[in-house]
Each structure stands twice: as structure tokens, then as C-alpha cells.
Write a protein that holds these residues in place. Sequence first.
Motif, PDB file in Angstrom:
ATOM      1  N   THR A 185       0.744  -1.125   0.142  1.00 24.47           N
ATOM      2  CA  THR A 185      -0.110   0.140  -0.005  1.00 24.47           C
ATOM      3  C   THR A 185       0.665   1.235   0.106  1.00 24.47           C
ATOM      4  O   THR A 185       1.865   1.131   0.708  1.00 24.47           O
ATOM      5  CB  THR A 185      -0.893   0.057   1.227  1.00 24.47           C
ATOM      6  N   LEU A 186       0.475   2.209  -0.781  1.00 20.70           N
ATOM      7  CA  LEU A 186       1.271   3.561  -0.981  1.00 20.70           C
ATOM      8  C   LEU A 186       0.589   4.546   0.010  1.00 20.70           C
ATOM      9  O   LEU A 186      -0.529   4.770   0.020  1.00 20.70           O
ATOM     10  CB  LEU A 186       1.402   3.730  -2.423  1.00 20.70           C
ATOM     11  N   ARG A 187       1.511   5.586   0.500  1.00 19.84           N
ATOM     12  CA  ARG A 187       1.178   6.571   1.450  1.00 19.84           C
ATOM     13  C   ARG A 187      -0.194   6.242   2.223  1.00 19.84           C
ATOM     14  O   ARG A 187      -1.005   7.043   2.548  1.00 19.84           O
ATOM     15  CB  ARG A 187       0.733   7.665   0.410  1.00 19.84           C
ATOM     16  N   GLY A 188       0.150   5.262   2.895  1.00 15.06           N
ATOM     17  CA  GLY A 188      -0.970   4.685   3.876  1.00 15.06           C
ATOM     18  C   GLY A 188      -2.262   4.662   3.370  1.00 15.06           C
ATOM     19  O   GLY A 188      -3.441   5.285   4.380  1.00 15.06           O
ATOM     20  N   ARG A 189      -2.663   4.246   2.442  1.00 15.43           N
ATOM     21  CA  ARG A 189      -4.123   4.100   1.883  1.00 15.43           C
ATOM     22  C   ARG A 189      -4.868   3.405   2.639  1.00 15.43           C
ATOM     23  O   ARG A 189      -6.096   3.651   2.805  1.00 15.43           O
ATOM     24  CB  ARG A 189      -4.214   3.598   0.274  1.00 15.43           C
ATOM     25  N   GLY A 190      -4.159   2.535   3.527  1.00 19.09           N
ATOM     26  CA  GLY A 190      -5.217   1.543   4.276  1.00 19.09           C
ATOM     27  C   GLY A 190      -5.433   0.455   3.623  1.00 19.09           C
ATOM     28  O   GLY A 190      -5.640   0.245   2.160  1.00 19.09           O
ATOM     29  N   THR A 191      -5.803  -0.712   4.041  1.00 23.35           N
ATOM     30  CA  THR A 191      -6.417  -2.050   3.619  1.00 23.35           C
ATOM     31  C   THR A 191      -7.789  -1.978   4.147  1.00 23.35           C
ATOM     32  O   THR A 191      -8.052  -1.653   5.339  1.00 23.35           O
ATOM     33  CB  THR A 191      -5.545  -3.061   3.802  1.00 23.35           C
ATOM     34  N   VAL A 192      -8.671  -2.815   3.610  1.00 21.47           N
ATOM     35  CA  VAL A 192      -9.980  -3.293   3.898  1.00 21.47           C
ATOM     36  C   VAL A 192     -10.180  -4.689   3.998  1.00 21.47           C
ATOM     37  O   VAL A 192      -9.993  -5.488   3.219  1.00 21.47           O
ATOM     38  CB  VAL A 192     -11.015  -2.790   3.071  1.00 21.47           C
ATOM     39  N   ARG A 193     -10.213  -5.365   5.385  1.00 24.69           N
ATOM     40  CA  ARG A 193     -10.441  -6.680   5.664  1.00 24.69           C
ATOM     41  C   ARG A 193     -11.625  -7.306   4.984  1.00 24.69           C
ATOM     42  O   ARG A 193     -12.711  -6.787   4.927  1.00 24.69           O
ATOM     43  CB  ARG A 193     -10.570  -6.939   7.121  1.00 24.69           C
ATOM     44  N   ARG A 224      -7.573  16.040   5.521  1.00 28.60           N
ATOM     45  CA  ARG A 224      -8.231  15.966   6.911  1.00 28.60           C
ATOM     46  C   ARG A 224      -9.251  14.874   7.123  1.00 28.60           C
ATOM     47  O   ARG A 224      -9.404  14.306   8.183  1.00 28.60           O
ATOM     48  CB  ARG A 224      -9.397  17.256   6.839  1.00 28.60           C
ATOM     49  N   LEU A 225      -9.973  14.345   5.883  1.00 28.59           N
ATOM     50  CA  LEU A 225     -10.692  13.182   5.982  1.00 28.59           C
ATOM     51  C   LEU A 225      -9.841  11.791   6.442  1.00 28.59           C
ATOM     52  O   LEU A 225     -10.238  10.860   6.952  1.00 28.59           O
ATOM     53  CB  LEU A 225     -11.515  12.878   4.860  1.00 28.59           C
ATOM     54  N   ARG A 226      -8.854  11.632   5.973  1.00 28.82           N
ATOM     55  CA  ARG A 226      -7.771  10.793   6.145  1.00 28.82           C
ATOM     56  C   ARG A 226      -7.160  10.528   7.435  1.00 28.82           C
ATOM     57  O   ARG A 226      -6.901   9.335   8.119  1.00 28.82           O
ATOM     58  CB  ARG A 226      -6.484  10.557   4.936  1.00 28.82           C
ATOM     59  N   GLU A 227      -7.314  11.686   8.312  1.00 22.99           N
ATOM     60  CA  GLU A 227      -7.043  11.850   9.763  1.00 22.99           C
ATOM     61  C   GLU A 227      -8.040  10.726  10.477  1.00 22.99           C
ATOM     62  O   GLU A 227      -7.710  10.295  11.731  1.00 22.99           O
ATOM     63  CB  GLU A 227      -6.915  13.032  10.266  1.00 22.99           C
ATOM     64  N   LEU A 228      -9.078  10.548   9.958  1.00 24.82           N
ATOM     65  CA  LEU A 228     -10.162   9.771  10.629  1.00 24.82           C
ATOM     66  C   LEU A 228      -9.598   8.275  10.704  1.00 24.82           C
ATOM     67  O   LEU A 228     -10.059   7.200  11.489  1.00 24.82           O
ATOM     68  CB  LEU A 228     -11.445   9.550   9.959  1.00 24.82           C
ATOM     69  N   GLY A 229      -8.526   7.651  10.062  1.00 24.99           N
ATOM     70  CA  GLY A 229      -7.919   6.578  10.101  1.00 24.99           C
ATOM     71  C   GLY A 229      -8.339   5.552   9.673  1.00 24.99           C
ATOM     72  O   GLY A 229      -8.040   4.354   9.406  1.00 24.99           O
ATOM     73  N   ARG A 230      -9.305   5.712   8.417  1.00 24.50           N
ATOM     74  CA  ARG A 230      -9.808   4.597   7.789  1.00 24.50           C
ATOM     75  C   ARG A 230      -9.765   4.743   6.256  1.00 24.50           C
ATOM     76  O   ARG A 230      -9.563   6.015   5.646  1.00 24.50           O
ATOM     77  CB  ARG A 230     -11.110   4.354   7.983  1.00 24.50           C
ATOM     78  N   PRO A 231      -9.649   3.859   5.400  1.00 23.26           N
ATOM     79  CA  PRO A 231      -9.476   4.077   3.925  1.00 23.26           C
ATOM     80  C   PRO A 231     -10.756   5.100   3.329  1.00 23.26           C
ATOM     81  O   PRO A 231     -11.761   4.868   3.663  1.00 23.26           O
ATOM     82  CB  PRO A 231      -9.742   2.705   3.312  1.00 23.26           C
ATOM     83  N   LEU A 232     -10.491   5.789   2.446  1.00 18.37           N
ATOM     84  CA  LEU A 232     -11.271   6.744   1.938  1.00 18.37           C
ATOM     85  C   LEU A 232     -11.641   6.465   0.450  1.00 18.37           C
ATOM     86  O   LEU A 232     -10.851   6.358  -0.486  1.00 18.37           O
ATOM     87  CB  LEU A 232     -10.543   7.921   1.927  1.00 18.37           C
ATOM     88  N   LEU A 233     -12.954   6.540   0.426  1.00 20.41           N
ATOM     89  CA  LEU A 233     -13.564   6.255  -0.733  1.00 20.41           C
ATOM     90  C   LEU A 233     -14.075   7.687  -1.387  1.00 20.41           C
ATOM     91  O   LEU A 233     -14.824   8.473  -0.572  1.00 20.41           O
ATOM     92  CB  LEU A 233     -14.778   5.389  -0.914  1.00 20.41           C
ATOM     93  N   VAL A 234     -13.622   8.242  -2.652  1.00 18.51           N
ATOM     94  CA  VAL A 234     -14.117   9.537  -3.232  1.00 18.51           C
ATOM     95  C   VAL A 234     -14.864   9.182  -4.419  1.00 18.51           C
ATOM     96  O   VAL A 234     -14.602   8.543  -5.281  1.00 18.51           O
ATOM     97  CB  VAL A 234     -12.940  10.383  -3.667  1.00 18.51           C
ATOM     98  N   ALA A 235     -16.245   9.764  -4.454  1.00 16.72           N
ATOM     99  CA  ALA A 235     -17.301   9.488  -5.305  1.00 16.72           C
ATOM    100  C   ALA A 235     -17.793  10.842  -5.948  1.00 16.72           C
ATOM    101  O   ALA A 235     -18.767  11.294  -5.494  1.00 16.72           O
ATOM    102  CB  ALA A 235     -18.468   8.815  -4.621  1.00 16.72           C
ATOM    103  N   ALA A 236     -17.019  11.378  -6.984  1.00 20.05           N
ATOM    104  CA  ALA A 236     -17.009  12.681  -7.360  1.00 20.05           C
ATOM    105  C   ALA A 236     -17.796  12.304  -8.801  1.00 20.05           C
ATOM    106  O   ALA A 236     -18.216  13.444  -9.483  1.00 20.05           O
ATOM    107  CB  ALA A 236     -15.827  13.469  -7.509  1.00 20.05           C
ATOM    108  N   SER A 237     -17.826  11.291  -9.436  1.00 20.00           N
ATOM    109  CA  SER A 237     -18.086  11.075 -10.927  1.00 20.00           C
ATOM    110  C   SER A 237     -19.348  11.961 -11.359  1.00 20.00           C
ATOM    111  O   SER A 237     -20.529  11.653 -10.832  1.00 20.00           O
ATOM    112  CB  SER A 237     -18.320   9.446 -10.981  1.00 20.00           C
ATOM    113  N   ARG A 238     -19.092  12.786 -12.375  1.00 19.43           N
ATOM    114  CA  ARG A 238     -20.107  13.337 -13.316  1.00 19.43           C
ATOM    115  C   ARG A 238     -21.092  14.150 -12.269  1.00 19.43           C
ATOM    116  O   ARG A 238     -22.109  14.746 -12.530  1.00 19.43           O
ATOM    117  CB  ARG A 238     -21.144  12.370 -14.007  1.00 19.43           C
ATOM    118  N   LYS A 239     -20.681  14.715 -10.988  1.00 22.12           N
ATOM    119  CA  LYS A 239     -21.458  15.364 -10.129  1.00 22.12           C
ATOM    120  C   LYS A 239     -21.697  16.900 -10.446  1.00 22.12           C
ATOM    121  O   LYS A 239     -20.946  17.244 -11.399  1.00 22.12           O
ATOM    122  CB  LYS A 239     -21.163  15.106  -8.612  1.00 22.12           C
ATOM    123  N   ARG A 240     -22.726  17.539  -9.757  1.00 19.98           N
ATOM    124  CA  ARG A 240     -22.960  18.796 -10.116  1.00 19.98           C
ATOM    125  C   ARG A 240     -21.903  19.724 -10.069  1.00 19.98           C
ATOM    126  O   ARG A 240     -21.754  20.708 -11.019  1.00 19.98           O
ATOM    127  CB  ARG A 240     -24.399  19.441  -9.237  1.00 19.98           C
TER     128      ARG A 240
END
Length: 286
Positions: free
Chosen positions: A3-11, A210-226
Motif C-alpha cells: 500500500t502506498l502513502r498509507g491508503r489502508g487496507t480493508v479486511r 483531513r478526512l484521512r485523519e479519521l484513520g480509515r480508507p477513503l472512497l471518493v465518489a465525484a463522478s459526473r456530479k453537479r
Amino acid sequence: MSTLRGRGTVRGLPEWDRCAVMGVVNVTPDSFSDGGRWFDTTAAIKHGLELVAEGADLIDVGGESTRPGASRVDETEELRRVIPVVRGLASEGVTVSVDTMRAVVAEQSVAAGAALVNDVSGGLADPGMIPAVADAGVPFVVMHWRGFSESMNSRAVYGDVVGEVVAELRERMEAVIEGGVAPEQLVIDPGLGFAKDAAQDLALVAHLDRLRELGRPLLVAASRKRFLGHVLAAEGAAPPPARERDAATAAVSALSAAAGAWAVRVHAVRPTADAVRVARAVEGAA
């Protein structure tokens, strides 16, 4: 490095050496960007397999539109739409996520082969969701949410959008863990476009650290949004239609990958698959 830059893993999910790409299959007649295109089960399964061929690492199957102002579909209809598609894709070896706010749909989807539950309400819409996910022992996406689609635009009121989203997500994470979901199986999502205006969405993208400070992997869902439509619109002109925002989506995907996101959720996979691989190559060269 695995994993790179601490993306985290999901069991319970595969491990990727870069930001993963989650392809979207909307089995709906009314989703904001592609409603009706994959409403038929056979077409939806075929589309999911095409997205995998284009570079998707996992496929998110949803049977209920969550666009602003959308009305809810009933449970029976959501099950009819989703379960055959989940089963069909899982039988082909695809890592499947189910996009649902209903515990029954989550349970039956996991039984049909889904590996991940993606609940835009973070378990708030259905009190049975958290126990169901805990019993199933599968990963769970907790998104920032302030209410159903019919009313969410009126809830886009913040003093400090980044600080408040982080605080509300932390509170929700604690509740989900208290409900029995393993911390190692949580993914967080800032909920771009959900009870947020364009400026607020951009602020969140600018502060993914700032969101990654929560300590869990982050999903970003920006696709085609307003908010992307607002960025692309010429002064005084209407925003381009959703399906003309894929290059802008890929730009956010690259930015998210560079900021350490675990995955990005997109409708058009190929441009984003290219974008995250470039981000990975740049990371590796640093």
C-alpha cells in the motif's frame, strides 16, 4: 510496498498497490447520469463486465437513485433490480459492492456474492443495516449523510464544511463500530453532492488529508456530479450534461489518488483507470 502513502487496507477485500477504481452499474430508470441504460439485468451484467475489462477493480451495483430530489423505490423492486445483477457478476469472479440503504437488500446481496456494502446513509436510513452488516462480517462504506434525496439540498448548511463533515463522520464511525462492525472493515466517504453545494464539494476535495485523519480508507465518489458541471460551465452558461464530465471526473480521480484515497467511484472507468495509474507512477518516482 503493498500500500502506498498509507491508503489502508480493508479486511475482506483484495489489496491493490494504488488507488482502486470502483465502476458504477445503476440498475435504475432514473439515475442522474445514466438512468435506464442498464436497467435490464442482462445489459447490467454485460456493462459491469465491460467496466472490469476497462480497468475497474470492483463494481458497485445499485437499484435506487440517490440523485437530489429522487423518490425512494420500494424494497421488492430494489431486490428485483439488484440481486440478479450481483449474482451474475459475482459468478464471473467480479468483486461486487452493493449500493443500498436497506438491510434486507444488503443481506440478500451478500448471500448472492457481494463482498462490500456501500450505504450512502452510513446505516442511518435503516436501523437494521448495522446489525445486518455486523452479522455478515463484510466491509461497509460509511458515507456522510444528512437525509434522504428529497430534502438533502436544504441541509447543505455549514459553518466549516470540512470540520463538520469530519466530526459527523467520526461520530457515525463510532456508532457503526459500537453496533458490531469491525473497524478493519470500515471505509469512509465524504458524500460529495449529498447535502453539499459546489463550493462545499470543492473544499472537501481540497482537504482529503483531513478526512484521512479519521484513520480509515477513503472512497471518493465525484463522478459526473453537479459541482464538476459548475466548474466546467462558461460564465453565464448552463453546466454541461453529466456524461460530458468524465474528463473532469478523471482529474478529481488523479487528485484523490495523489492525496491517498483508497478508491474512487466512477461511471466511465477507462479515463480514471489511466489517471490513477499515472498517479501511482508519479508516487513511485518520488
